[in-house]
Design a protein around this motif. Structure first.
Motif, PDB file in Angstrom:
ATOM      1  N   UNK A   1      49.995  42.304  25.967  1.00 56.61           N
ATOM      2  CA  UNK A   1      50.450  41.303  25.095  1.00 56.61           C
ATOM      3  C   UNK A   1      51.191  40.252  25.402  1.00 56.61           C
ATOM      4  N   UNK A   2      52.083  40.720  26.502  1.00 60.09           N
ATOM      5  CA  UNK A   2      53.231  39.641  27.369  1.00 60.09           C
ATOM      6  C   UNK A   2      52.383  38.812  28.151  1.00 60.09           C
ATOM      7  N   UNK A   3      52.068  37.964  27.897  1.00 62.22           N
ATOM      8  CA  UNK A   3      50.281  36.607  29.023  1.00 62.22           C
ATOM      9  C   UNK A   3      51.470  36.816  30.171  1.00 62.22           C
ATOM     10  N   UNK A   4      52.595  36.187  30.253  1.00 57.01           N
ATOM     11  CA  UNK A   4      53.503  35.856  31.189  1.00 57.01           C
ATOM     12  C   UNK A   4      53.923  37.065  32.045  1.00 57.01           C
ATOM     13  N   UNK A   5      53.451  38.393  31.819  1.00 54.65           N
ATOM     14  CA  UNK A   5      54.165  39.321  32.979  1.00 54.65           C
ATOM     15  C   UNK A   5      52.816  40.254  32.855  1.00 54.65           C
ATOM     16  N   UNK A   6      51.436  39.202  32.557  1.00 53.42           N
ATOM     17  CA  UNK A   6      49.839  39.970  32.798  1.00 53.42           C
ATOM     18  C   UNK A   6      50.067  39.488  34.905  1.00 53.42           C
ATOM     19  N   UNK A   7      49.681  40.721  35.125  1.00 49.64           N
ATOM     20  CA  UNK A   7      49.007  40.059  36.751  1.00 49.64           C
ATOM     21  C   UNK A   7      48.201  39.291  37.045  1.00 49.64           C
ATOM     22  N   UNK A   8      48.179  38.677  38.062  1.00 51.45           N
ATOM     23  CA  UNK A   8      46.835  38.241  38.877  1.00 51.45           C
ATOM     24  C   UNK A   8      46.471  38.945  39.808  1.00 51.45           C
ATOM     25  N   UNK A   9      44.812  39.497  39.718  1.00 50.93           N
ATOM     26  CA  UNK A   9      44.240  39.988  40.929  1.00 50.93           C
ATOM     27  C   UNK A   9      43.486  39.514  42.320  1.00 50.93           C
ATOM     28  N   UNK A  10      43.947  39.366  42.904  1.00 49.41           N
ATOM     29  CA  UNK A  10      43.699  38.070  43.487  1.00 49.41           C
ATOM     30  C   UNK A  10      42.912  39.462  45.046  1.00 49.41           C
ATOM     31  N   UNK A  11      41.918  38.754  45.129  1.00 48.56           N
ATOM     32  CA  UNK A  11      40.591  39.124  46.611  1.00 48.56           C
ATOM     33  C   UNK A  11      40.622  37.694  47.356  1.00 48.56           C
ATOM     34  N   UNK A  12      41.065  38.524  48.451  1.00 49.30           N
ATOM     35  CA  UNK A  12      40.655  37.088  49.723  1.00 49.30           C
ATOM     36  C   UNK A  12      38.864  38.197  50.250  1.00 49.30           C
ATOM     37  N   UNK A  13      37.872  36.355  50.418  1.00 50.59           N
ATOM     38  CA  UNK A  13      36.977  37.072  50.817  1.00 50.59           C
ATOM     39  C   UNK A  13      36.670  35.834  50.809  1.00 50.59           C
ATOM     40  N   UNK A  14      35.445  36.155  52.079  1.00 52.37           N
ATOM     41  CA  UNK A  14      35.215  34.603  52.797  1.00 52.37           C
ATOM     42  C   UNK A  14      33.681  33.666  52.127  1.00 52.37           C
ATOM     43  N   UNK A  15      33.477  34.336  50.871  1.00 49.43           N
ATOM     44  CA  UNK A  15      32.331  34.143  50.112  1.00 49.43           C
ATOM     45  C   UNK A  15      32.934  33.461  48.812  1.00 49.43           C
ATOM     46  N   UNK A  16      34.589  32.550  48.936  1.00 45.69           N
ATOM     47  CA  UNK A  16      34.571  32.555  47.858  1.00 45.69           C
ATOM     48  C   UNK A  16      35.103  31.235  47.820  1.00 45.69           C
TER      49      UNK A  16
ATOM     50  N   UNK B   1      44.501  42.457  46.624  1.00 47.74           N
ATOM     51  CA  UNK B   1      43.291  43.744  47.311  1.00 47.74           C
ATOM     52  C   UNK B   1      43.300  42.977  48.504  1.00 47.74           C
ATOM     53  N   UNK B   2      43.463  43.696  50.005  1.00 48.61           N
ATOM     54  CA  UNK B   2      42.250  43.007  51.075  1.00 48.61           C
ATOM     55  C   UNK B   2      41.851  43.788  51.529  1.00 48.61           C
ATOM     56  N   UNK B   3      40.898  43.386  51.526  1.00 50.62           N
ATOM     57  CA  UNK B   3      39.176  44.673  51.846  1.00 50.62           C
ATOM     58  C   UNK B   3      39.557  44.755  52.988  1.00 50.62           C
ATOM     59  N   UNK B   4      38.564  45.369  53.522  1.00 51.74           N
ATOM     60  CA  UNK B   4      38.283  45.583  55.166  1.00 51.74           C
ATOM     61  C   UNK B   4      36.472  45.872  54.974  1.00 51.74           C
ATOM     62  N   UNK B   5      36.374  46.151  56.679  1.00 52.56           N
ATOM     63  CA  UNK B   5      34.719  46.639  56.642  1.00 52.56           C
ATOM     64  C   UNK B   5      33.724  44.902  56.546  1.00 52.56           C
ATOM     65  N   UNK B   6      32.992  45.208  55.627  1.00 51.81           N
ATOM     66  CA  UNK B   6      31.707  44.073  55.542  1.00 51.81           C
ATOM     67  C   UNK B   6      32.503  44.064  53.939  1.00 51.81           C
ATOM     68  N   UNK B   7      33.491  43.800  53.567  1.00 47.53           N
ATOM     69  CA  UNK B   7      34.008  43.715  51.737  1.00 47.53           C
ATOM     70  C   UNK B   7      34.071  44.747  51.287  1.00 47.53           C
TER      71      UNK B   7
END
Ligand SMILES: Nc1cc(-c2ccc3ccn(Cc4ccccc4)c3c2)n[nH]1
Length: 262
Positions: free
Chosen positions: A92-107, A127-133
């Motif tokens: 409910x507190x938008x300032x505390x809402x986490x931002x979820x970030x994924x590195x992605x070569x196709x982004x 979130x760090x992916x590996x393999x094919x993503x």
């Protein structure tokens, strides 16, 4: 700012305890936690990947493992984990809402504008992916749960995983935090900042003559107006030569008359 990083190589981020980042943590500017994705597996092999549906080379990261991890770190009630209906925002507190970030070569490309925006967040979860993503349903599911999910490329080259990209984004974001860098002025003058990003002018230090090469005379004139104009002209010329694409983004209204003669 709270920063959570999930990776199968969490030790990669031990380096964040050194140098500027280590000092920022000591000053309480940032709080960093690197987590091992395999801590959320339950099989003897701690599997985090599986073969791609529809065939193809390589392996894809399993959604179930990521979901157990992200539900916990995002504070989502796992009993709702099967629901795909949209619910209220995660917090409910938008300032505390986490931002979820994924590195992605196709982004989309991560830019200074993104770094500036994210430097105002209270909580970032990488979130760090590996393999094919990672399975594409992971970002899809968390967006449906009301989480602010971002996917970014850091450039047109292929990496082996998300860790390097997270390090790049983390540095670009945290150096903008008040108190993080010793000299705040150095950030304000930098290129790529603001809507009118130009490449920087060339920098010189003493001696004025070195191995037969002199610094531009105007820089020795003591006339700050002339020095500023010289530096602005050079920044514009260098940008036009090296990164004309940045010129196209310039806010023309902000170019003063003298620039238009360049
Ligand atoms: N700018 C940028 C980002 C990445 C990146 C980010 C996350 C991951 C996770 C796995 N890989 C390996 C991969 C290589 C090619 C195709 C698909 C996946 C990643 C690469 N490469 N380049």
């Amino acid at each position: 700012m709270k920063i959570d990083i999930v990776s199968v190589f969490p030790e990669y981020f031990d380096v964040l305890n050194l140098s500027l980042f280590g000092k920022a943590q000591a000053k309480g500017l940032v709080e960093v936690h690197a987590h091992n994705l395999r801590d959320w597996t339950h099989d003897v092999h701690h599997s985090v990947d599986d073969t791609p549906v529809g065939g193809g080379a390589g392996m894809v990261m399993k959604p179930e493992v990521w979901a157990e991890c992200l539900d916990e770190l995002l504070g989502l009630d796992s009993s709702t984990s099967e629901s795909t209906t949209e619910v209220d925002d995660v917090s409910t507190d938008s300032t505390a809402a986490p931002v979820l970030i994924f590195p992605n070569p196709s982004a989309p490309l991560f830019t200074q504008r993104d770094a500036t925006e994210l430097s105002h967040a209270d909580h970032l979860l990488f979130g760090c992916g590996r393999y094919e993503g990672y399975d594409a349903r992971i970002p899809e599911y968390y967006r449906a749960q009301g989480v602010d999910v971002r996917e970014y490329s850091i450039g047109d080259y292929v990496l082996n995983g998300g860790e390097v990209a997270v390090s790049v984004m983390l540095e670009a974001i945290t150096r903008l935090l008040p108190g993080f860098m010793g000299n705040a002025d150095s950030i304000v003058e930098e290129s790529y900042t603001g809507a009118n990003a130009l490449l920087e002018h060339r920098q010189y230090t003493k001696p004025a003559q070195w191995r037969g090469i002199s610094v531009p005379d105007v820089l020795l004139s003591g006339d700050h107006g002339k020095v500023d104009r010289f530096r602005r002209d050079e920044a514009l010329a260098r940008t036009n030569e090296i990164r004309p694409d940045l010129i196209e983004r310039l806010d023309c209204a902000s170019l003063d008359k003298a620039d238009r003669k360049t």
